[in-house]
Design a protein around this motif. Structure first.
Motif, PDB file in Angstrom:
ATOM      1  N   GLY A  78       0.959 -31.360  38.299  1.00 43.06           N
ATOM      2  CA  GLY A  78       0.526 -32.147  38.757  1.00 43.06           C
ATOM      3  C   GLY A  78       0.439 -31.170  40.588  1.00 43.06           C
ATOM      4  O   GLY A  78       1.346 -30.793  40.242  1.00 43.06           O
ATOM      5  N   GLY A  79      -0.514 -31.853  40.810  1.00 38.55           N
ATOM      6  CA  GLY A  79      -0.618 -31.844  42.448  1.00 38.55           C
ATOM      7  C   GLY A  79       0.133 -32.843  43.611  1.00 38.55           C
ATOM      8  O   GLY A  79       1.017 -33.601  43.608  1.00 38.55           O
ATOM      9  N   GLU A  80       0.531 -31.972  44.777  1.00 36.48           N
ATOM     10  CA  GLU A  80       1.396 -33.511  45.610  1.00 36.48           C
ATOM     11  C   GLU A  80       0.465 -34.427  46.172  1.00 36.48           C
ATOM     12  O   GLU A  80       1.273 -35.181  45.979  1.00 36.48           O
ATOM     13  CB  GLU A  80       1.258 -32.182  47.103  1.00 36.48           C
ATOM     14  CG  GLU A  80       1.965 -30.503  46.947  1.00 36.48           C
ATOM     15  CD  GLU A  80       3.225 -31.435  46.981  1.00 36.48           C
ATOM     16  OE1 GLU A  80       4.210 -31.864  46.776  1.00 36.48           O
ATOM     17  OE2 GLU A  80       4.005 -30.425  46.361  1.00 36.48           O
ATOM     18  N   LEU A  86      13.571 -26.649  34.634  1.00 38.14           N
ATOM     19  CA  LEU A  86      13.326 -27.078  35.449  1.00 38.14           C
ATOM     20  C   LEU A  86      13.562 -25.496  36.087  1.00 38.14           C
ATOM     21  O   LEU A  86      13.479 -25.203  37.203  1.00 38.14           O
ATOM     22  CB  LEU A  86      14.607 -27.932  35.390  1.00 38.14           C
ATOM     23  CG  LEU A  86      14.661 -29.480  35.222  1.00 38.14           C
ATOM     24  CD1 LEU A  86      15.354 -30.363  35.341  1.00 38.14           C
ATOM     25  CD2 LEU A  86      13.105 -29.591  35.340  1.00 38.14           C
ATOM     26  N   ARG A  87      14.545 -24.756  35.577  1.00 41.40           N
ATOM     27  CA  ARG A  87      14.663 -23.081  36.028  1.00 41.40           C
ATOM     28  C   ARG A  87      13.061 -23.016  35.971  1.00 41.40           C
ATOM     29  O   ARG A  87      12.789 -21.913  36.609  1.00 41.40           O
ATOM     30  CB  ARG A  87      15.769 -22.958  35.646  1.00 41.40           C
ATOM     31  CG  ARG A  87      17.132 -22.859  35.857  1.00 41.40           C
ATOM     32  CD  ARG A  87      18.180 -22.227  35.352  1.00 41.40           C
ATOM     33  NE  ARG A  87      18.256 -22.329  34.163  1.00 41.40           N
ATOM     34  CZ  ARG A  87      19.499 -22.644  33.311  1.00 41.40           C
ATOM     35  NH1 ARG A  87      19.998 -23.335  34.427  1.00 41.40           N
ATOM     36  NH2 ARG A  87      20.013 -22.544  32.379  1.00 41.40           N
ATOM     37  N   ARG A  88      12.591 -23.225  34.614  1.00 41.81           N
ATOM     38  CA  ARG A  88      10.922 -21.990  34.366  1.00 41.81           C
ATOM     39  C   ARG A  88       9.942 -22.497  35.866  1.00 41.81           C
ATOM     40  O   ARG A  88       9.193 -22.018  36.797  1.00 41.81           O
ATOM     41  CB  ARG A  88      10.629 -22.811  33.657  1.00 41.81           C
ATOM     42  CG  ARG A  88       8.924 -21.690  33.091  1.00 41.81           C
ATOM     43  CD  ARG A  88       9.476 -20.935  32.618  1.00 41.81           C
ATOM     44  NE  ARG A  88       7.889 -19.985  32.695  1.00 41.81           N
ATOM     45  CZ  ARG A  88       7.365 -20.093  30.702  1.00 41.81           C
ATOM     46  NH1 ARG A  88       8.440 -21.066  30.346  1.00 41.81           N
ATOM     47  NH2 ARG A  88       6.155 -18.970  30.866  1.00 41.81           N
ATOM     48  N   ASN A 121       8.171 -21.332  41.957  1.00 40.46           N
ATOM     49  CA  ASN A 121       8.004 -21.564  42.907  1.00 40.46           C
ATOM     50  C   ASN A 121       7.523 -23.393  43.248  1.00 40.46           C
ATOM     51  O   ASN A 121       7.035 -23.351  44.244  1.00 40.46           O
ATOM     52  CB  ASN A 121       7.540 -21.027  44.185  1.00 40.46           C
ATOM     53  CG  ASN A 121       8.009 -19.742  44.609  1.00 40.46           C
ATOM     54  OD1 ASN A 121       9.089 -19.347  43.952  1.00 40.46           O
ATOM     55  ND2 ASN A 121       6.719 -18.605  43.857  1.00 40.46           N
ATOM     56  N   VAL A 122       7.986 -24.176  41.527  1.00 40.05           N
ATOM     57  CA  VAL A 122       7.636 -25.599  41.996  1.00 40.05           C
ATOM     58  C   VAL A 122       8.834 -26.831  42.306  1.00 40.05           C
ATOM     59  O   VAL A 122       9.495 -26.351  41.467  1.00 40.05           O
ATOM     60  CB  VAL A 122       6.849 -25.698  40.882  1.00 40.05           C
ATOM     61  CG1 VAL A 122       6.155 -26.793  40.549  1.00 40.05           C
ATOM     62  CG2 VAL A 122       5.687 -25.521  40.451  1.00 40.05           C
ATOM     63  N   GLY A 151      -3.466 -30.290  39.856  1.00 36.53           N
ATOM     64  CA  GLY A 151      -2.554 -28.809  40.079  1.00 36.53           C
ATOM     65  C   GLY A 151      -2.891 -27.669  39.166  1.00 36.53           C
ATOM     66  O   GLY A 151      -3.697 -28.080  38.344  1.00 36.53           O
ATOM     67  N   ARG A 152      -1.883 -27.123  39.128  1.00 37.81           N
ATOM     68  CA  ARG A 152      -2.110 -25.846  38.315  1.00 37.81           C
ATOM     69  C   ARG A 152      -1.689 -26.157  36.400  1.00 37.81           C
ATOM     70  O   ARG A 152      -1.314 -27.201  36.790  1.00 37.81           O
ATOM     71  CB  ARG A 152      -0.913 -24.495  38.533  1.00 37.81           C
ATOM     72  CG  ARG A 152       0.803 -24.585  38.679  1.00 37.81           C
ATOM     73  CD  ARG A 152       1.549 -24.098  39.696  1.00 37.81           C
ATOM     74  NE  ARG A 152       1.522 -22.834  39.465  1.00 37.81           N
ATOM     75  CZ  ARG A 152       2.121 -21.796  39.750  1.00 37.81           C
ATOM     76  NH1 ARG A 152       2.916 -21.963  40.687  1.00 37.81           N
ATOM     77  NH2 ARG A 152       1.726 -20.832  38.894  1.00 37.81           N
TER      78      ARG A 152
END
Length: 763
Positions: free
Chosen positions: A369-371, A241-243, A248-249, A351-352
């Protein structure tokens, strides 16, 4: 004869009456049977006024009064003395002959002591007549492969979920076995709340207008529906989660898709909730689990152990429960999905690309995954109350019956649960059979007791075991000195105090596979063989809630057995995964059994208190490094001194070293000294439970192995938060953590030192 002469002399010299006590050993009921024989000149009291001595005195007295001229007083006295002398000599000859027979009987060692001038105390202490090689030889010969396989067949079941008829039937089988072996046996009944799958049999996940019905489920999930864009978060560890945060996700409001493995389901969900995710989906990635992609996955997400609706209280039917819930219950829905479902969803995500390494899996495509990848998760689990039974049997010790090792195994499972419960339950009853046969047929006499426990509701988070601990915590204090778990003999965790015992036992068992033996022989065997104890381990509540040194072990090269938590945990799959399952199970039984035998046979407990010295030293060194760095950057005040924590560390190190020296110089035949030393050893794990937090609010109080703000791990995490400039950083809280950690370690050192005048308190 000296004893006889002394007694006769006292009788004729008119000294006060004395008696001899026989302190017989504790019988199998744990009582101290006592026989008292009084050797006294006043034998009339002993025979209730109708005995031979009174009759002789009465006859002589009457004769003297009625015929004063026929016998001189001096002759009458001589006659009385002669009669008494003949009686006493005959009595003593009979007593000494009886005593000689008792001393010559096998299994007894006597100690004679005097109490003042009048009392002679003969203490008889039962000890084993077998040496260690005899005991291990008998044990290995009786724990046979054929008998184990018979038990594996008897306790195998396709359906024995906690509280079900199948679970109760298995419990009755275990109870019958214990009774057949002549053990004292009993059951504990608990009423616990658990979540089962919804009445429809499935929860649902909707993505891009397609709904997936999932038969697997996670007990204790938050109920209801949640929505959010799906975010692939690898294993859901905090580092993962820190990654994402570094990229900036933002995970807030997202539905996290995570792989099973590395950490427990409960930890994954708690981590997701900490970053404000809306829900969690967990799947078996084909790279980690070579299973059918339509395999359903089961588990629980309570970040804790026991019934979460009675935190800190035992779930007995008569208990009045306050309206509280465990703080470990998740605040967001969580659901398992099939690998096939995960592959379909991932294939439609945008997503990226994920960070390096995250795409090394068995799915065709991996995207973060994207928004607009919005999914809906609906969890409709049903909260119900179930009646469960824990089943117990005990073999009572012959000397220290009030000190015992507990051997336990989980009985329930989501499905067949062959590795998770059948193997452990079978070994439990086989060890009980073997030990009772050694006692009844071969003269083995354990010093201490062995409690065999068959737990229910283990799949919901060691519920049965934890409720028992909560119900009898005060009774177990300073009595239960070790716990050996037979659950899932494919894992290995233990208290550091038990490492030496584990290593020596592994070396003694001859038919270990070469992998394990080579690890044992190496200098880093602990890191190779033992895993850190985690909340998902069945031994965790014993270790961190009750302060009982605990162990569960694995005997395979794979740390993750792929079938746990599925309906594929069958005998066939276990045999396909592990070649020659029979010899492996026998080896597991030999290791567990010989560890238990060592703990109940030796004069002193095989628990090494110095192991914690190294662990405390390493933790304090890490804390010192972080404090120095933060003080140099002026992030924490220089008034925060390390010397007090380092002094407490030194106190523990000195106390443990002195106890080791005392053990080396002790007379092992002095049972009282051994008991005092053992009590000091037994107290260490319990004294590492923080006394500054509530067992109800923070049940896992062990400062080194537990969880919560009181732990050394939490202190290190707080230092990391200060270093990162986190909003959660609080200098006053940090100072409080330092003080409580310091005094917990110092108090443990003081207790380990023994008497109050031997404490090395330099603070």
């Amino acid at each position: 004869m000296d004893q006889a002469r002394s007694t006769i002399s006292k009788i004729f010299n008119g000294e006060p009456r004395s008696y001899t006590r026989f302190n017989l050993t504790q019988n199998m009921e744990g009582d101290n049977s006592q026989v008292e024989l009084k050797l006294s000149s006043d034998m009339d009291e002993e025979v209730g006024g109708n005995g031979v001595a009174e009759h002789a005195n009465h006859q002589s007295h009457q004769s003297y009064i009625s015929k004063p001229h026929q016998r001189a007083p001096r002759n009458v006295c001589f006659m009385i003395a002669a009669i008494l002398l003949i009686f006493v000599i005959g009595y003593l000859i009979g007593y000494l002959a009886h005593r000689k027979a008792e001393v010559a009987s096998p299994g007894c060692a006597s100690a004679v002591s005097t109490n003042g001038d009048d009392e002679i105390i003969i203490q008889t202490e039962t000890v084993s007549t077998l040496d260690w090689s005899d005991i291990t030889g008998l044990f290995k010969s009786k724990l046979t492969k054929d008998s184990i396989e018979k038990s594996l067949s008897e306790f195998s079941s396709d359906s024995h979920q906690a509280g079900s008829p199948g679970d109760e039937a298995l419990g009755n089988k275990v109870l019958k076995r214990f009774k057949d072996y002549g053990m004292n046996s009993w059951t504990d009944e608990h009423f616990v709340k658990v979540q089962n799958s919804p009445l429809s049999g499935a929860n649902r996940v909707t993505f891009r207008n397609k709904t997936y019905a999932e038969s697997g489920f996670l007990s204790y999930s938050a109920l209801g529906s949640a929505q959010g864009a799906i975010l692939y978060a690898y294993y859901g560890e905090m580092d993962d989660l820190r990654r994402l945060e570094d990229l900036n996700v933002n995970a807030a409001g997202r539905v996290l898709l995570v792989r099973a493995g590395k950490i427990s389901f409960a930890e994954k969900v708690a981590n997701a909730a900490s970053v404000n995710a809306s829900a969690v989906l967990i799947y078996l990635d084909p790279a980690d689990y070579t299973l059918d992609r339509d395999t359903d996955l089961f588990g629980h997400v309570h970040l804790g152990c026991g019934d979460p609706y009675t935190p800190g209280f035992p779930s007995f039917n008569h208990t009045q429960f306050p309206p509280v819930k465990s703080s470990g219950l998740p605040s967001i829905p969580a659901q398992t999905i099939r690998a096939s479902t995960a592959a379909t969803i991932m294939g439609k995500m945008g997503g990226r690309d994920p960070p390096r390494g995250w795409a090394d899996g068995g799915l065709q495509m991996y995207k973060l995954g994207g928004e607009d990848d919005v999914a809906s998760v609906e969890v409709n689990n049903v909260l119900i109350e179930k009646k469960i039974h824990n089943v117990f049997g005990v073999i009572k010790g012959f000397i220290d019956a009030d000190r015992y090792v507990v051997i336990g195994a989980q009985r329930d499972a989501w499905g067949p649960g062959y590795a998770k419960s059948t193997v452990g339950t079978s070994l439990l009853v086989e060890l009980a059979r073997t030990f009772t046969e050694m006692i009844n047929k071969d003269g083995f006499k354990p010093r201490r007791s062995i409690v065999f426990a068959s737990w229910s509701a283990g799949e919901y988070g060691a519920v049965g075991a934890t409720e028992w601990l909560e119900g009898y915590l005060n009774s177990l204090n300073m009595k239960a000195f070790s716990y050996i778990s037979l659950d899932g003999t494919v894992r290995g965790v233990a208290s550091p105090m038990m490492y030496d015992l584990i290593q020596s036992t592994l070396k003694e068992v001859n038919d270990l596979n070469k992998n394990i033996y080579s690890q044992v022989a190496g200098s880093s065997w602990e890191m190779a063989v033992m895993d850190p104890i985690r909340m998902a381990d069945s031994a965790y509540p014993f270790q961190t809630f009750s302060g009982i040194p605990s162990v569960t072990f694995r005997l395979t090269s794979d740390k993750e057995y792929p079938f746990l938590g599925t309906h594929l945990d069958t005998k066939m799959n276990l045999e396909n995964k592990i070649f020659r399952i029979g010899p492996l199970v026998k080896t597991a039984g030999e290791i567990a059994g010989q560890m238990a035998l060592r703990l109940v046979h030796d004069h002193l407990l095989r628990l090494n208190v110095e192991k914690y010295s190294n662990i405390i030293r390493a933790q304090v060194a890490q804390i010192n490094k972080e404090v120095y760095s933060l003080q140099m950057s002026n992030r924490i005040p220089k008034t925060l001194k390390m010397q007090w924590l380092m002094s407490a560390m030194g106190s523990y190190s000195r106390a443990s070293r002195k106890l080791t020296m005392l053990i080396q110089n002790s007379d092992l035949q002095d049972s009282e000294q051994c008991r005092i030393i053992n009590d000091r050893i037994m107290g260490v794990e319990k004294d590492l439970l923080s006394p500054y937090v509530s067992p109800r609010e923070s049940p896992f109080r062990h400062i080194l192995l537990g969880s919560g703000s009181h732990t050394v791990g939490a202190l290190l995490s707080h230092l990391a938060a200060i270093k990162e400039g986190s909003a959660s950083a609080d200098i006053d809280l940090l100072k409080n953590q330092f003080a409580l950690t310091t005094w917990t370690i110092q108090s443990c050192a003081n207790a380990l030192a023994g008497n109050v005048w031997e404490m090395d308190n330099q603070i």
